[in-house]
Scaffold this active site. Structure first.
Site, PDB file in Angstrom:
ATOM      1  N   ILE A 151     -39.220 -21.994 -10.399  1.00  0.00           N
ATOM      2  CA  ILE A 151     -39.154 -21.207  -9.233  1.00  0.00           C
ATOM      3  C   ILE A 151     -38.262 -22.232  -8.053  1.00  0.00           C
ATOM      4  O   ILE A 151     -37.440 -21.620  -7.912  1.00  0.00           O
ATOM      5  CB  ILE A 151     -40.583 -20.772  -8.976  1.00  0.00           C
ATOM      6  N   CYS A 229     -45.866 -20.406  -1.602  1.00  0.00           N
ATOM      7  CA  CYS A 229     -46.438 -20.078  -2.600  1.00  0.00           C
ATOM      8  C   CYS A 229     -46.713 -20.546  -4.601  1.00  0.00           C
ATOM      9  O   CYS A 229     -46.351 -19.785  -4.628  1.00  0.00           O
ATOM     10  CB  CYS A 229     -44.404 -19.384  -3.288  1.00  0.00           C
ATOM     11  N   GLU A 260     -59.555 -18.478  -3.215  1.00  0.00           N
ATOM     12  CA  GLU A 260     -59.263 -16.847  -3.187  1.00  0.00           C
ATOM     13  C   GLU A 260     -60.310 -16.353  -3.800  1.00  0.00           C
ATOM     14  O   GLU A 260     -60.902 -15.789  -4.921  1.00  0.00           O
ATOM     15  CB  GLU A 260     -57.511 -16.104  -4.005  1.00  0.00           C
ATOM     16  N   HIS A 278     -51.312 -13.719  -1.550  1.00  0.00           N
ATOM     17  CA  HIS A 278     -50.758 -14.071  -3.174  1.00  0.00           C
ATOM     18  C   HIS A 278     -49.985 -12.860  -3.741  1.00  0.00           C
ATOM     19  O   HIS A 278     -49.979 -12.254  -4.804  1.00  0.00           O
ATOM     20  CB  HIS A 278     -52.152 -14.181  -3.996  1.00  0.00           C
ATOM     21  N   LEU A 279     -49.102 -12.601  -2.872  1.00  0.00           N
ATOM     22  CA  LEU A 279     -48.268 -11.892  -3.301  1.00  0.00           C
ATOM     23  C   LEU A 279     -46.826 -12.041  -3.662  1.00  0.00           C
ATOM     24  O   LEU A 279     -45.930 -11.358  -3.532  1.00  0.00           O
ATOM     25  CB  LEU A 279     -47.653 -10.984  -1.542  1.00  0.00           C
TER      26      LEU A 279
END
Length: 525
Positions: A151, A229, A260, A278-279
């Protein structure tokens, strides 16, 4: 015919793939744990996302279950030890949402740079505060990348396309890979000092937990903007709030939180703070990708025995597994040992086998070494994906097979090349089953590698062992085994002690303070 249950909502393409591969599939979602427990015994495979909890109780009822496939990277909802104990393979799809997560990080970076959420809320409230929202350009700014894996490398590529300068901190990023990515490899302090924006793309491990601590946040450039992220727990959230309120930090955007779901949080309402629930993986394309991948992986396993992205077993044929198992246990321990002890940036690793080990398939041995080595820095690495992760970071991996006969009937040697020199460890099998360390950094030593251990390098001098024993005894630490090796009398000696409990930092400090001690650190296996 194998039978699979899809127990969470998943793209229809997953069921299509199963059926096309000759696997019977039921799509039954929304079951309570008790309802799932009542039917799970019918199935060979379980395909899930995040809603289904594959607990020990569920797995005990899964009398026919052979594989669990998680459409996504996180497997917190699967009891992996319980699955392993029952011989159930647990797979995930670690790379299916990489682009989606990277794009979300870039989106949050734009949101911070131009204060988009606040400007939107203000305008829709009937205000026209054109002079209030003065943003900054991304062009020409320096992006600090903490974690340059799959990522992180995509984020770097997009940032370079925006004409940003990218500096990256990653223990496994080699200079060659950094050049290939177009980024500058730096240490963490340098990144903190130089970055206008910081984005995190690293797993949560003991080494990365609170990597942006209060101390490290204080080292950042005034006006820095921070994006996460990756995982909650990488940032000291209280210190982040203080930095935002003081103005030292110009903005922060979090998609993940330490706890969370984060329905209440001290950061909420803080000026220049942006949050999303948390998208990172929440796009149509990502959900299609992970559904397709999990179905293909599970079908491969159920139909032909192929293993891909398994978290609790390596890629092995049924014939190889029994013979290779003890060698892989040895290899993983050697990799873990050298990973914990080697200092400096890693650039290369050589795995050498001789004797009986030279007659075996070396790939699983290499995978086990890399998994042990990289697990020090990543909680998602396994024997299947470790070679990929090593290659992705530009780590030069060499496999060497020797036909010669040595002092042992079988030997595995692991040598890592670092910026501070080469470090080598070697081990063998006693009775063709029990892993045993036989050489550590050129010093002959015989030791088991298990549980909590204490590693000490000291000057070989009378009285040291007594002082060490007294120190440990006063701390209430019981010694299980004691292994000593030295280069020569009066020279440098190495001690490896197994102890009954974890060694804390205070005790390590006391051991380091003993006369003649050069190095002391705790190890865990």
């Amino acid at each position: 015919m194998p039978k699979v249950l899809i127990s969470d909502k998943m793209d229809p393409k997953a069921a299509e793939i199963f059926r096309a591969r000759g696997v019977e599939v039921d799509e039954i979602t929304g079951k309570t744990p008790e309802e799932l427990k009542a039917i799970i015994g019918e199935y060979d495979g379980l395909a899930i996302r995040s809603s289904t909890k594959a607990t020990k109780e569920i797995l005990e009822a899964a009398t026919n279950l052979k594989v669990i496939g998680r459409a996504g990277i996180g497997v917190d909802n699967v009891d992996i030890p319980a699955a392993s104990a029952k011989g159930i393979v647990v797979m995930n799809t670690p790379f299916g949402n990489s682009i989606t997560t990277a794009e979300h990080a870039i989106a949050l970076m734009f949101a911070l740079a131009r204060q988009l959420p606040e400007a939107d809320a203000s305008t829709q409230a009937g205000k026209w505060e054109k002079n209030r929202f003065m943003g900054v350009e991304l062009t020409g700014k320096t992006l600090g990348l903490i974690g340059a894996g799959n990522i992180g490398s995509i984020v770097a590529d997009r940032a370079i396309g925006l004409r940003m300068k990218v500096v990256a901190f990653d223990p496994f990023l080699t200079p060659e890979r950094a050049i290939e990515m177009g980024v500058e490899k730096v240490n963490l302090d340098d990144l903190l000092l130089r970055a206008d924006f910081i984005t995190l793309h690293t797993p949560l491990t003991d080494q990365t937990r609170n990597i942006l601590s209060a101390e490290n946040l204080s080292k950042t450039k005034r006006g820095v903007r921070i994006i996460n992220c990756a995982r909650g727990g990488l940032i000291d959230e209280a210190a982040l709030k203080q930095g935002l309120e003081s103005g030292h930090i110009a903005g922060a955007a979090l998609d993940v939180f330490a706890v969370e779901p984060a329905k209440e949080h001290p950061l909420f309402g803080t000026p220049n703070f942006v949050s999303t629930p948390h998208l990172g993986a929440s796009t149509t394309e990502a959900q299609v990708n992970v559904a397709i991948q999990v179905a293909e992986q599970m079908a491969d396993f159920l139909v032909s025995g192929g293993v891909t992205n398994a978290l609790n077993m390596p890629s092995l044929s049924a014939e190889e597994a029994p013979r290779l198992k003890p060698y892989m246990a040895l290899a993983e321990k050697l990799g873990s040992l050298v990973g914990q002890l080697a200092h400096g940036e890693l650039g290369s690793i050589a795995i050498e086998v001789e004797g009986a080990a030279a007659e075996l398939n070396q790939k699983p041995i290499t995978g086990a070494v890399l998994a042990g080595l990289m697990r020090v820095h990543s909680d998602t690495v396994n024997m299947v994906n470790a070679p990929f992760l090593a290659k992705e970071r530009g780590l030069d991996v060499r496999e060497v097979r020797h036909d010669r006969e040595g002092d042992y009937h079988t030997l595995v040697r692991v040598t890592v090349g670092t910026t501070q020199g080469d470090r080598s460890v070697a081990g063998t099998l006693f009775g063709n089953a029990a892993p045993r360390l036989v050489e550590l950094f050129g010093i002959k030593v015989e030791a088991d590698l298990a549980g909590h251990m204490l590693y000490i390098v000291n000057e070989d001098a009378p009285g040291f062992i007594g002082r060490l024993g007294t120190t440990l005894g006063e701390a209430g630490v019981n010694i299980g085994t004691f292994h000593l090796g030295r280069r020569n009398a009066g020279g440098e000696a190495v001690l490896l002690l197994s102890v009954d409990d974890e060694v804390n930092a205070d005790l390590i400090a006391k051991v380091r303070a003993l006369p003649g001690v050069k190095t002391a650190m705790a190890l865990a296996f």
